[in-house]
Scaffold this motif. Structure first.
Motif, short mmCIF file in Angstrom:
data_model
loop_
_atom_site.label_atom_id
_atom_site.label_comp_id
_atom_site.label_asym_id
_atom_site.label_seq_id
_atom_site.Cartn_x
_atom_site.Cartn_y
_atom_site.Cartn_z
N GLU A 1 79.58 5.32 140.88
CA GLU A 1 80.68 6.09 140.03
C GLU A 1 80.29 5.99 138.55
O GLU A 1 80.80 6.78 137.98
CB GLU A 1 81.59 4.73 140.39
N ILE A 2 79.58 5.15 138.03
CA ILE A 2 79.15 5.16 136.63
C ILE A 2 77.94 5.76 136.06
O ILE A 2 77.57 5.99 135.06
CB ILE A 2 79.43 3.50 135.98
N ARG A 3 76.92 6.21 137.11
CA ARG A 3 75.53 6.38 136.65
C ARG A 3 75.57 7.73 135.85
O ARG A 3 74.55 7.70 134.72
CB ARG A 3 74.88 6.69 137.90
N ASP A 4 76.57 8.58 135.84
CA ASP A 4 76.44 9.89 134.90
C ASP A 4 76.92 9.54 133.58
O ASP A 4 76.57 10.26 132.62
CB ASP A 4 77.31 10.86 135.55
N GLU A 5 77.72 8.22 133.54
CA GLU A 5 77.94 8.06 132.03
C GLU A 5 77.20 7.00 131.38
O GLU A 5 77.15 6.80 130.11
CB GLU A 5 79.36 7.01 132.15
N VAL B 1 84.74 1.86 130.47
CA VAL B 1 83.69 0.69 130.20
C VAL B 1 82.21 1.35 130.06
O VAL B 1 81.56 0.79 128.86
CB VAL B 1 83.71 -0.26 131.31
N ALA B 2 81.68 1.70 130.91
CA ALA B 2 80.28 2.35 131.01
C ALA B 2 80.14 3.13 129.60
O ALA B 2 79.00 3.05 128.85
CB ALA B 2 80.06 3.15 132.10
N LYS B 3 81.14 4.25 129.39
CA LYS B 3 80.95 5.27 128.22
C LYS B 3 80.77 4.30 127.00
O LYS B 3 79.96 4.61 126.04
CB LYS B 3 82.06 5.94 128.03
N GLN B 4 81.65 3.18 126.86
CA GLN B 4 81.78 2.52 125.72
C GLN B 4 80.90 1.42 125.34
O GLN B 4 80.74 0.84 123.92
CB GLN B 4 83.15 1.85 125.34
N SER B 5 79.95 1.02 126.09
CA SER B 5 79.21 -0.36 126.20
C SER B 5 77.85 -0.08 125.74
O SER B 5 77.04 0.94 125.99
CB SER B 5 79.23 -1.14 127.60
N ASP B 6 77.37 -1.02 124.66
CA ASP B 6 75.95 -0.92 124.41
C ASP B 6 75.18 -1.70 125.42
O ASP B 6 74.19 -1.49 125.64
CB ASP B 6 75.66 -1.46 122.98
N ILE B 7 75.74 -2.88 125.77
CA ILE B 7 75.38 -3.76 126.99
C ILE B 7 76.45 -3.85 127.80
O ILE B 7 77.59 -4.35 127.68
CB ILE B 7 75.01 -5.20 126.20
N LEU B 8 76.09 -3.52 129.34
CA LEU B 8 76.90 -3.36 130.35
C LEU B 8 76.56 -4.38 131.23
O LEU B 8 75.51 -4.38 131.86
CB LEU B 8 77.01 -1.91 130.78
N VAL B 9 77.50 -5.17 131.49
CA VAL B 9 77.23 -6.46 132.50
C VAL B 9 77.82 -5.85 133.97
O VAL B 9 79.01 -5.67 134.00
CB VAL B 9 77.85 -7.63 132.10
N LEU B 10 77.18 -5.82 134.89
CA LEU B 10 77.90 -5.43 136.53
C LEU B 10 78.11 -6.83 137.02
O LEU B 10 77.40 -7.20 137.66
CB LEU B 10 77.01 -4.65 137.03
#
Length: 284
Positions: free
Chosen positions: A80-84, A58-67
């Motif tokens: 977990e996602i910060r490198d992506e 999800v992180a890789k594919q999103s322009d806007i990412l809602v946590l």
């Protein structure tokens, strides 16, 4: 524009339903991750969105990412996602008590962050959201996020120091309103009105009263006075509510903080709220 959600709890489901109902993005432009597939199954079946159990995807594919996970889970998810996450993506946080500074610190790099406090009436297109952003977000990017939240209700730009107040009045507010509706309905049932009708009368009364405040621009006190005839039953009931402490109930009271986020300063969450005691007057 690809919109991603990590987490699919009640708030996320309300937002996603509102976004898709209002056609802000197409189902193919929305991707949602959750560790339990059954949480995303309804949305996948109903709207045809993309779902996964992989947060990194999800992180890789999103322009806007809602946590959209619990505040106490933020550190683990961000780790977990910060490198992506790239400097071009917009991260939207919706957790009470998680400041933009704290979120950025956990990412360990400059990240575009829009902090939002929405509420669950987004599910029926009547949400209320407060938004602020950090210095890396452009005006155009902020407007893009703002429009997403306006698609399922009202949205106001605020400064971050006011966010805890927004948590108390609108983020948690629906729970207090439901208590009020239940208390009013209980009082009506005690006087013989069938339960289903009592809920309709109480809920519609709050809905209509709220619209009066928003659409007339009159002060709530003026609108209240217009209902209270001299020596009438309404002013008598208002006096009872005043004595029971209804007006002061939302003010800070000593109590325990249980939301799991040490940064949270919301007075209703952190110090306790006296609404339940005040509302008991309807049942008593």
């Amino acid at each position: 524009m690809k919109l991603g959600f990590i987490g699919c709890g009640n708030m996320a489901q309300a937002m996603i339903t509102g976004i898709l109902t209002q056609k802000v993005v197409s189902p193919q432009e929305l991707i949602v991750s959750n560790p339990r597939e059954e949480k995303t199954a309804r949305l996948k079946d109903e709207f045809g969105i993309i779902t996964t159990t992989d947060n990194k995807e999800v992180a890789k594919q999103s322009d806007i990412l809602v946590l959209s996970v619990k505040p106490q889970v933020y550190p683990a998810v961000i780790k977990e996602i910060r490198d992506e996450v790239s400097s071009e993506q917009i991260i939207v946080t919706i957790a009470a008590g998680v400041s933009m500074e704290a979120a950025e610190r956990q990412f360990g790099k400059e990240v575009k962050i829009v902090r939002v406090m929405p509420n669950t009436p987004a599910l029926v297109g009547e949400g209320m959201s407060g938004l602020c952003c950090n210095e890396y977000v452009t005006e155009e990017e902020f407007d893009r996020v703002h429009k997403i939240f306006e698609s399922f209700g009202k949205a106001e730009k605020i400064t971050e120091n006011l966010m805890d107040a927004v948590v108390g009045v609108s983020g948690s507010g629906p729970a207090y309103v439901y208590m009020f509706i239940e208390a009013m309905a209980d009082a009506a049932v005690a006087q013989g009105l069938p339960r289903k009708q009592a809920y309709t009368f109480a809920a519609q009364t709050l809905l209509g009263s709220a619209k009066m405040v928003l659409e007339t621009g009159q002060h709530p006190g003026e609108l209240k006075d217009a209902v209270c005839s001299p020596a009438g039953t309404t002013i008598e009931a208002v006096n009872v509510l005043e004595k029971k402490g209804m007006r002061s109930a939302p003010s800070p009271r000593p109590g325990a903080h249980r939301c799991g986020t040490p940064d949270c300063r919301c007075p209703l969450q952190r110090r306790g709220c006296g609404w339940s005691a005040a509302l008991s007057s309807f049942r008593g």
